[in-house]
Scaffold this motif. Structure first.
Motif, PDB file in Angstrom:
ATOM      1  N   MET A  59     -25.168  -2.348 -13.216  1.00 54.03           N
ATOM      2  CA  MET A  59     -24.048  -3.156 -12.745  1.00 54.03           C
ATOM      3  C   MET A  59     -24.027  -3.156 -11.225  1.00 54.03           C
ATOM      4  SD  MET A  59     -19.930  -2.648 -13.314  1.00 54.03           S
ATOM      5  CE  MET A  59     -19.942  -3.244 -14.979  1.00 54.03           C
ATOM      6  N   ARG A  60     -23.776  -4.308 -10.643  1.00 52.66           N
ATOM      7  CA  ARG A  60     -23.743  -4.409  -9.192  1.00 52.66           C
ATOM      8  C   ARG A  60     -22.418  -3.905  -8.653  1.00 52.66           C
ATOM      9  NH1 ARG A  60     -24.152 -10.298  -6.858  1.00 52.66           N
ATOM     10  NH2 ARG A  60     -22.084 -10.388  -7.773  1.00 52.66           N
ATOM     11  N   SER A  61     -22.458  -3.032  -7.671  1.00 55.94           N
ATOM     12  CA  SER A  61     -21.239  -2.575  -7.003  1.00 55.94           C
ATOM     13  C   SER A  61     -20.932  -3.510  -5.855  1.00 55.94           C
ATOM     14  CB  SER A  61     -21.426  -1.146  -6.473  1.00 55.94           C
ATOM     15  OG  SER A  61     -21.656  -0.244  -7.527  1.00 55.94           O
ATOM     16  N   ILE A  62     -19.726  -3.986  -5.798  1.00 55.69           N
ATOM     17  CA  ILE A  62     -19.329  -4.881  -4.717  1.00 55.69           C
ATOM     18  C   ILE A  62     -18.491  -4.115  -3.710  1.00 55.69           C
ATOM     19  CG2 ILE A  62     -18.026  -6.956  -4.114  1.00 55.69           C
ATOM     20  CD1 ILE A  62     -18.678  -8.079  -6.804  1.00 55.69           C
ATOM     21  N   LEU A  63     -18.951  -4.072  -2.487  1.00 57.70           N
ATOM     22  CA  LEU A  63     -18.189  -3.425  -1.438  1.00 57.70           C
ATOM     23  C   LEU A  63     -17.018  -4.306  -1.062  1.00 57.70           C
ATOM     24  CD1 LEU A  63     -21.055  -2.089   0.824  1.00 57.70           C
ATOM     25  CD2 LEU A  63     -19.929  -1.017  -1.108  1.00 57.70           C
ATOM     26  N   ILE A  64     -15.879  -3.713  -0.897  1.00 55.27           N
ATOM     27  CA  ILE A  64     -14.669  -4.488  -0.643  1.00 55.27           C
ATOM     28  C   ILE A  64     -14.094  -4.100   0.703  1.00 55.27           C
ATOM     29  CG2 ILE A  64     -12.365  -5.053  -1.470  1.00 55.27           C
ATOM     30  CD1 ILE A  64     -13.238  -4.276  -4.244  1.00 55.27           C
ATOM     31  N   CYS A  65     -13.977  -5.073   1.606  1.00 51.54           N
ATOM     32  CA  CYS A  65     -13.303  -4.852   2.875  1.00 51.54           C
ATOM     33  C   CYS A  65     -11.843  -5.221   2.680  1.00 51.54           C
ATOM     34  CB  CYS A  65     -13.912  -5.715   3.981  1.00 51.54           C
ATOM     35  SG  CYS A  65     -15.580  -5.199   4.405  1.00 51.54           S
ATOM     36  N   ILE A  66     -10.950  -4.329   2.971  1.00 55.26           N
ATOM     37  CA  ILE A  66      -9.541  -4.548   2.687  1.00 55.26           C
ATOM     38  C   ILE A  66      -8.741  -4.513   3.983  1.00 55.26           C
ATOM     39  CG2 ILE A  66      -7.510  -3.710   1.456  1.00 55.26           C
ATOM     40  CD1 ILE A  66      -9.272  -2.457  -0.562  1.00 55.26           C
ATOM     41  N   VAL A  67      -7.871  -5.497   4.132  1.00 55.90           N
ATOM     42  CA  VAL A  67      -6.920  -5.514   5.221  1.00 55.90           C
ATOM     43  C   VAL A  67      -5.548  -5.437   4.579  1.00 55.90           C
ATOM     44  CG1 VAL A  67      -6.055  -6.773   7.202  1.00 55.90           C
ATOM     45  CG2 VAL A  67      -8.440  -6.996   6.557  1.00 55.90           C
ATOM     46  N   VAL A  68      -4.811  -4.376   4.807  1.00 59.11           N
ATOM     47  CA  VAL A  68      -3.507  -4.210   4.194  1.00 59.11           C
ATOM     48  C   VAL A  68      -2.457  -4.157   5.296  1.00 59.11           C
ATOM     49  CG1 VAL A  68      -2.115  -2.823   2.615  1.00 59.11           C
ATOM     50  CG2 VAL A  68      -4.583  -2.832   2.367  1.00 59.11           C
ATOM     51  N   LEU A  69      -1.528  -5.091   5.287  1.00 60.82           N
ATOM     52  CA  LEU A  69      -0.479  -5.163   6.278  1.00 60.82           C
ATOM     53  C   LEU A  69       0.846  -5.107   5.539  1.00 60.82           C
ATOM     54  CD1 LEU A  69      -1.915  -8.200   8.257  1.00 60.82           C
ATOM     55  CD2 LEU A  69      -2.466  -5.808   8.517  1.00 60.82           C
ATOM     56  N   ALA A  73       0.919  -1.186   8.624  1.00 58.25           N
ATOM     57  CA  ALA A  73       1.952  -1.255   9.656  1.00 58.25           C
ATOM     58  C   ALA A  73       3.332  -1.171   9.027  1.00 58.25           C
ATOM     59  CB  ALA A  73       1.817  -2.547  10.451  1.00 58.25           C
ATOM     60  N   GLU A  74       4.255  -0.647   9.789  1.00 51.15           N
ATOM     61  CA  GLU A  74       5.650  -0.567   9.362  1.00 51.15           C
ATOM     62  C   GLU A  74       6.536  -1.110  10.476  1.00 51.15           C
ATOM     63  OE1 GLU A  74       8.730   2.693   7.441  1.00 51.15           O
ATOM     64  OE2 GLU A  74       7.159   3.381   8.800  1.00 51.15           O
ATOM     65  N   LYS A  75       7.319  -2.125  10.110  1.00 50.55           N
ATOM     66  CA  LYS A  75       8.248  -2.736  11.062  1.00 50.55           C
ATOM     67  C   LYS A  75       7.539  -3.165  12.350  1.00 50.55           C
ATOM     68  CE  LYS A  75      12.239  -0.223   9.257  1.00 50.55           C
ATOM     69  NZ  LYS A  75      13.344   0.729   9.537  1.00 50.55           N
ATOM     70  N   GLY A  76       6.368  -3.726  12.190  1.00 53.41           N
ATOM     71  CA  GLY A  76       5.641  -4.249  13.338  1.00 53.41           C
ATOM     72  C   GLY A  76       4.817  -3.237  14.097  1.00 53.41           C
ATOM     73  N   ASN A  77       4.820  -1.983  13.663  1.00 50.49           N
ATOM     74  CA  ASN A  77       4.055  -0.937  14.342  1.00 50.49           C
ATOM     75  C   ASN A  77       2.937  -0.432  13.439  1.00 50.49           C
ATOM     76  OD1 ASN A  77       5.767  -0.799  16.723  1.00 50.49           O
ATOM     77  ND2 ASN A  77       7.287   0.167  15.385  1.00 50.49           N
ATOM     78  N   ILE A  78       1.741  -0.361  13.999  1.00 49.40           N
ATOM     79  CA  ILE A  78       0.601   0.135  13.238  1.00 49.40           C
ATOM     80  C   ILE A  78       0.739   1.642  13.065  1.00 49.40           C
ATOM     81  CG2 ILE A  78      -1.907   0.419  13.215  1.00 49.40           C
ATOM     82  CD1 ILE A  78      -2.082  -2.148  14.908  1.00 49.40           C
ATOM     83  N   ILE A  79       0.724   2.102  11.821  1.00 47.32           N
ATOM     84  CA  ILE A  79       0.886   3.530  11.560  1.00 47.32           C
ATOM     85  C   ILE A  79      -0.364   4.136  10.919  1.00 47.32           C
ATOM     86  CG2 ILE A  79       3.391   3.380  11.387  1.00 47.32           C
ATOM     87  CD1 ILE A  79       3.103   3.431   8.373  1.00 47.32           C
ATOM     88  N   PHE A  80      -1.280   3.298  10.478  1.00 44.76           N
ATOM     89  CA  PHE A  80      -2.533   3.801   9.918  1.00 44.76           C
ATOM     90  C   PHE A  80      -3.612   2.761  10.156  1.00 44.76           C
ATOM     91  CE2 PHE A  80      -5.765   4.357   6.687  1.00 44.76           C
ATOM     92  CZ  PHE A  80      -5.916   5.735   6.568  1.00 44.76           C
ATOM     93  N   GLU A  81      -4.715   3.204  10.735  1.00 43.05           N
ATOM     94  CA  GLU A  81      -5.827   2.278  10.976  1.00 43.05           C
ATOM     95  C   GLU A  81      -7.115   3.079  11.018  1.00 43.05           C
ATOM     96  OE1 GLU A  81      -7.108  -1.392  13.975  1.00 43.05           O
ATOM     97  OE2 GLU A  81      -5.608   0.070  14.610  1.00 43.05           O
ATOM     98  N   LYS A  82      -7.996   2.762  10.111  1.00 45.91           N
ATOM     99  CA  LYS A  82      -9.255   3.489  10.066  1.00 45.91           C
ATOM    100  C   LYS A  82     -10.313   2.636   9.404  1.00 45.91           C
ATOM    101  CE  LYS A  82     -11.161   8.072   9.179  1.00 45.91           C
ATOM    102  NZ  LYS A  82     -10.867   9.454   8.711  1.00 45.91           N
ATOM    103  N   SER A  83     -11.569   2.871   9.783  1.00 43.18           N
ATOM    104  CA  SER A  83     -12.682   2.092   9.250  1.00 43.18           C
ATOM    105  C   SER A  83     -13.688   2.999   8.565  1.00 43.18           C
ATOM    106  CB  SER A  83     -13.362   1.302  10.373  1.00 43.18           C
ATOM    107  OG  SER A  83     -12.456   0.365  10.921  1.00 43.18           O
ATOM    108  N   TYR A  84     -14.401   2.414   7.606  1.00 46.11           N
ATOM    109  CA  TYR A  84     -15.308   3.173   6.760  1.00 46.11           C
ATOM    110  C   TYR A  84     -16.608   2.406   6.562  1.00 46.11           C
ATOM    111  CZ  TYR A  84     -10.841   5.387   5.615  1.00 46.11           C
ATOM    112  OH  TYR A  84      -9.629   6.018   5.689  1.00 46.11           O
ATOM    113  N   GLY A  85     -17.656   3.144   6.248  1.00 43.82           N
ATOM    114  CA  GLY A  85     -18.926   2.509   5.906  1.00 43.82           C
ATOM    115  C   GLY A  85     -19.660   1.933   7.097  1.00 43.82           C
ATOM    116  N   TYR A  86     -20.660   1.116   6.789  1.00 41.77           N
ATOM    117  CA  TYR A  86     -21.557   0.594   7.814  1.00 41.77           C
ATOM    118  C   TYR A  86     -21.309  -0.889   8.097  1.00 41.77           C
ATOM    119  CZ  TYR A  86     -24.324   4.829   7.010  1.00 41.77           C
ATOM    120  OH  TYR A  86     -24.740   6.125   6.901  1.00 41.77           O
ATOM    121  N   ARG A  87     -21.375  -1.220   9.377  1.00 43.06           N
ATOM    122  CA  ARG A  87     -21.429  -2.646   9.717  1.00 43.06           C
ATOM    123  C   ARG A  87     -22.883  -3.107   9.722  1.00 43.06           C
ATOM    124  NH1 ARG A  87     -19.986  -0.814  15.278  1.00 43.06           N
ATOM    125  NH2 ARG A  87     -21.858  -0.955  16.549  1.00 43.06           N
TER     126      ARG A  87
END
Length: 313
Positions: free
Chosen positions: A1-11, A45-59
């Motif tokens: 089965m092919r694994s699909i990498l998922i880039c997620i942006v959650v706001l 982000a909460e109330k317009g302020n970024i409270i968590f931001e991190k990146s994973y894996g390879y570009r």
């Protein structure tokens, strides 16, 4: 089965207890990253302020270059939200109406008198979804091709996701403004919001932060996914962006700086089906009103990358 990498942006506006759970969230993403099941960037982000931001894996997996918060991702069908925003801006300016018939712009389009711009925005036009790049090389070729296909249903009677409808919206934007679609997006949204790391023509981008999609990736081996050969998807899925640029777009919509409140409310109100408005997906799963901008569109000849973009209000 092919694994699909998922880039997620959650706001989202988060629960007060979120900070207690952030470590668990980071552990979750790290676990998926180590298993080769996730590669991308997360912003909360909460109330317009970024409270968590991190990146994973390879570009860039072969070069062992890691994703950063500045990674440039193809955002595919998230582009539709930009298309919808410009269409709504043009209505605010009195240059079109969501009730305009398709026949106003394409008099020879079959049943064009029964298809409205609102139908195109909400995927209720009945125009079949078609991503065959052979026929999207230019306006004339595409219109001849798609108009020869029968509608899937009578306009306004059902819902069916249609990239084709957004191709047509791109051409309507050009007809009204006299500018190419990407120029209009840049002038109307990207420049005003200082989204300096978003744009089109991803294949030509030489920025070191450019991130590629992979069917699978690990520290030892990877397989790059197929890519769009051109920008033919236009208003249906041709853009690239970063998490922070998309956050700017999110905040502009929430704060009514690029669209009036009444226009935004209309765009985020279900149209025919309860899960989709005018270019925006909607959810009420949490028991309170949520605007969920979620576009997942696995297309052939594309990076196998999915973007989720959420707004909780």
């Amino acid at each position: 089965m092919r694994s699909i990498l998922i880039c997620i942006v959650v706001l989202l506006s988060v629960h007060p207890l979120f900070s207690q759970k952030s470590k668990k969230l980071e552990q979750l993403f790290s676990t998926y990253e180590k298993a080769g099941l996730f590669s991308g960037s997360v912003l909360i982000a909460e109330k317009g302020n970024i409270i968590f931001e991190k990146s994973y894996g390879y570009r860039n997996a072969p070069k062992k270059e890691k994703n950063t918060n500045n990674s440039l991702y193809r955002v595919f069908s998230t582009t539709k939200m930009f298309t919808a925003t410009v269409i709504c801006q043009l209505e605010e300016q009195g240059k079109l109406s969501l009730n305009d018939k398709l026949s106003k712009y394409y008099p020879d389009f079959p049943k064009g008198d029964s298809i409205t711009i609102a139908h195109l925005l909400s995927h209720t036009s009945g125009i079949p979804n078609d991503t065959n790049s052979e026929y999207t090389v230019d306006e004339a070729t595409f219109l001849k091709y798609i108009s020869a296909k029968p509608l899937n249903f009578s306009p306004g009677k059902d819902w069916d996701y249609s990239n084709s409808g957004y191709y047509i919206l791109s051409y309507i934007i050009k007809k009204i403004t006299g500018l190419n679609y990407d120029e209009v997006i840049e002038n109307s949204i990207l420049k005003p919001l200082k989204m300096n790391h978003s744009g089109f023509h991803f294949n030509d981008v030489t920025d070191e932060n450019k991130a590629l999609g992979y069917e699978f990736v690990s520290d030892k081996r990877s397989n790059e996914a197929l890519r769009f050969k051109t920008d033919h998807p236009f208003g249906a899925g041709a853009m690239y962006s970063t998490v922070e640029d998309l956050f700017k777009f999110n905040e502009a919509l929430k704060n009514y700086t690029i669209l009036k409140k009444e226009t935004t409310d209309k765009a985020f109100t279900p149209y025919l089906k309860d899960h989709y408005g005018l270019g925006f997906q909607i959810s009420n799963d949490s028991g309170k009103k949520e605007w969920v901008m979620m576009e997942v569109d696995p297309v052939t000849e594309a990076d196998i990358t999915e973007f989720w973009m959420m707004i909780f209000v």
